[in-house]
Design an enzyme around this catalytic site. Structure first.
Site, PDB file in Angstrom:
ATOM      1  N   TRP A 171       0.845  -1.192   0.000  1.00 34.44           N
ATOM      2  CA  TRP A 171       0.000   0.000   0.000  1.00 34.44           C
ATOM      3  C   TRP A 171       0.876   1.235   0.000  1.00 34.44           C
ATOM      4  CZ3 TRP A 171      -1.264  -4.400   2.786  1.00 34.44           C
ATOM      5  CH2 TRP A 171      -2.438  -5.042   2.364  1.00 34.44           C
ATOM      6  N   HIS A 220      -7.003   1.861   1.218  1.00 32.10           N
ATOM      7  CA  HIS A 220      -8.064   0.897   0.913  1.00 32.10           C
ATOM      8  C   HIS A 220      -9.263   1.214   1.807  1.00 32.10           C
ATOM      9  CE1 HIS A 220      -5.923  -2.086   3.955  1.00 32.10           C
ATOM     10  NE2 HIS A 220      -5.978  -0.862   4.405  1.00 32.10           N
ATOM     11  N   ARG A 234      -3.392   5.975  -3.657  1.00 31.11           N
ATOM     12  CA  ARG A 234      -2.079   5.341  -3.532  1.00 31.11           C
ATOM     13  C   ARG A 234      -1.042   6.138  -4.287  1.00 31.11           C
ATOM     14  NH1 ARG A 234      -3.496  -1.110  -3.813  1.00 31.11           N
ATOM     15  NH2 ARG A 234      -5.178  -0.939  -2.298  1.00 31.11           N
ATOM     16  N   GLN A 292     -13.169   1.695  -3.991  1.00 33.41           N
ATOM     17  CA  GLN A 292     -13.264   0.299  -3.565  1.00 33.41           C
ATOM     18  C   GLN A 292     -14.635   0.103  -2.915  1.00 33.41           C
ATOM     19  OE1 GLN A 292     -10.109  -0.973  -0.903  1.00 33.41           O
ATOM     20  NE2 GLN A 292      -8.746  -1.453  -2.630  1.00 33.41           N
ATOM     21  N   VAL A 345      -6.940 -11.209   7.088  1.00 30.15           N
ATOM     22  CA  VAL A 345      -7.831 -12.380   6.961  1.00 30.15           C
ATOM     23  C   VAL A 345      -7.030 -13.675   7.077  1.00 30.15           C
ATOM     24  CG1 VAL A 345      -9.736 -11.353   5.659  1.00 30.15           C
ATOM     25  CG2 VAL A 345      -7.702 -12.142   4.445  1.00 30.15           C
ATOM     26  N   ALA A 358     -14.696 -11.033   5.230  1.00 27.55           N
ATOM     27  CA  ALA A 358     -14.537  -9.684   4.673  1.00 27.55           C
ATOM     28  C   ALA A 358     -14.151  -9.821   3.213  1.00 27.55           C
ATOM     29  CB  ALA A 358     -13.462  -8.922   5.430  1.00 27.55           C
TER      30      ALA A 358
HETATM   31  N1  DAH Z   1      -7.903  -4.115   1.103  1.00 33.03           N
HETATM   32  C1  DAH Z   1      -7.443  -5.008   0.059  1.00 33.03           C
HETATM   33  C2  DAH Z   1      -6.746  -4.215  -1.018  1.00 33.03           C
HETATM   34  O1  DAH Z   1      -6.804  -3.037  -1.019  1.00 33.03           O
HETATM   35  C3  DAH Z   1      -8.622  -5.753  -0.557  1.00 33.03           C
HETATM   36  C4  DAH Z   1      -9.183  -6.771   0.388  1.00 33.03           C
HETATM   37  C5  DAH Z   1      -8.697  -8.057   0.370  1.00 33.03           C
HETATM   38  C6  DAH Z   1     -10.162  -6.432   1.257  1.00 33.03           C
HETATM   39  C7  DAH Z   1      -9.201  -9.033   1.229  1.00 33.03           C
HETATM   40  C8  DAH Z   1     -10.677  -7.406   2.132  1.00 33.03           C
HETATM   41  C9  DAH Z   1     -10.180  -8.683   2.108  1.00 33.03           C
HETATM   42  O2  DAH Z   1     -11.639  -7.121   3.002  1.00 33.03           O
HETATM   43  O3  DAH Z   1     -10.703  -9.628   2.936  1.00 33.03           O
HETATM   44  O4  DAH Z   1      -6.137  -4.800  -1.867  1.00 33.03           O
END
Ligand code: DAH
Length: 340
Positions: A165, A183, A209, A223, A266, A308
């Protein structure tokens, strides 16, 4: 005979009073609505043989006292009329210029209507699919604290995952922990911190970003995050929910594939792809909420579980609408925007 006042003075020759002349001149000036009519008004009232001139001439035959009074009011009328005339000429010139610049014979046209931005349309379609499955739509801050964007999501300062990120930090004299969210996942932490389970939310919003742009990367984009937490939620709930989502967005016979992936917040983590003209295209990341993330928010991770997910609506729109460059979404080119 009473002494005439300026109301009652008769101009001997014409038999017209200053009052009468004034009323006639003003009314006729009001209705003169072209330069030509204004000119004939001027000749008719103020010209050498005009009515005001005749009235002024007629004053000569009055005795001296009457002439003084009538002369004063007739002269006053003359300067009033000159002023009014000038005003009307200016008015008429500017409205004629306006008429000249507009083609009044053109047929009427409907003004063009605005519409929802393609990103907004996609976001609404995605959130609606989840709303119908019981998820509530909420929003969160774009200027975020490091704590929510990283720490509470099990991404500590020295974790290599932070490299994923590329962060735009907000330069502030008193804080060094404020950033533009990279995100929408920080809303997982915020939502759990502020609410008890059960939770079912989707969170659309903009992310940023520090990244160079190309056809598939933008430095800002949207997103949609999702979070479900309750007692007894399993990976089967994750699969069923996301499967249903894919069918709603991409059609009822869409094939879907889950593969292992890694995201610090996760465990296990997956990505989901859909079959697109015989090719697997990755459309989102997901997983079971990491026990540490539940605990960071004050939840008992032996009692509660959850899943999630996160996805980019622009990417989904690109796929569905065969858009080849993500930069079109934010370049404000109407040739692109009006196609939606
Ligand atoms: N936040 C991640 C990204 O920006 C995307 C993401 C992946 C969100 C897995 C989630 C998750 O909630 O479980 O690439």
């Amino acid at each position: 005979m009473p002494l005439p006042n300026d109301q009652g003075v008769q101009a001997i020759q014409t038999g017209e009073s200053v009052e009468e002349l004034k009323a006639a001149a003003v009314a006729s000036l009001d209705s003169a609505d072209s330069i030509e009519l204004l000119e004939s008004w001027r000749v008719g009232f103020m010209g050498r043989k005009g009515r005001l001139t005749a009235l002024l001439r007629g004053l000569g035959s009055l005795d001296i006292e009457e002439r003084k009074i009538a002369g004063a009011s007739a002269n006053k009328l003359r300067s009033e009329l000159e002023l009014l005339f000038e005003e009307r000429v200016n008015q008429s010139k500017s409205s004629e210029a306006l008429v000249g610049s507009i083609d009044i014979s053109l047929p009427g046209r409907r003004p063009s209507l605005g519409g929802l931005h393609p990103s907004t349309q996609m976001i609404r379609e995605i959130t609606q699919a989840f709303n119908e499955m019981g998820f509530q739509t909420i929003e969160g801050p774009e200027v975020e604290l490091e704590k929510y964007n990283f720490d509470m999501l099990n991404i500590p300062a020295d974790h290599p995952a932070r490299d994923q990120w590329d962060t735009i930090w907000v330069d502030d004299d008193t804080h060094n922990d404020i950033l533009l969210r990279t995100h929408t996942s920080p809303m997982q932490a915020r939502t759990m911190e502020a609410n008890d389970p059960p939770i079912r939310v989707v969170v659309p919003g903009k992310c940023y970003r520090y990244e160079s742009t190309d056809a598939t990367h933008e430095w800002h984009f949207n997103q949609v995050e999702g979070l479900a937490v309750d007692e007894g939620i399993t990976f089967a709930d994750l699969k069923g929910t996301l499967y249903e989502f894919a069918r709603r967005i991409f059609g009822p016979h869409r094939k879907v594939r889950f593969r292992c992936d890694f995201f610090p917040f996760v465990e296990p983590g997956v990505d989901m792809s859909i079959d697109w003209n015989g090719k697997w295209i990755e459309i989102l990341g997901a997983g079971m909420v990491h026990p540490k993330v539940l605990e960071n928010a004050g939840y008992d991770s032996t009692k509660y579980t959850g899943f999630a997910f996160g996805m980019g609506p622009e990417r989904i729109s690109m796929l569905r609408n065969e858009i080849t460059d993500i930069r079109h979404f934010f370049s404000n080119d109407l040739r692109f925007l009006t196609q939606f």
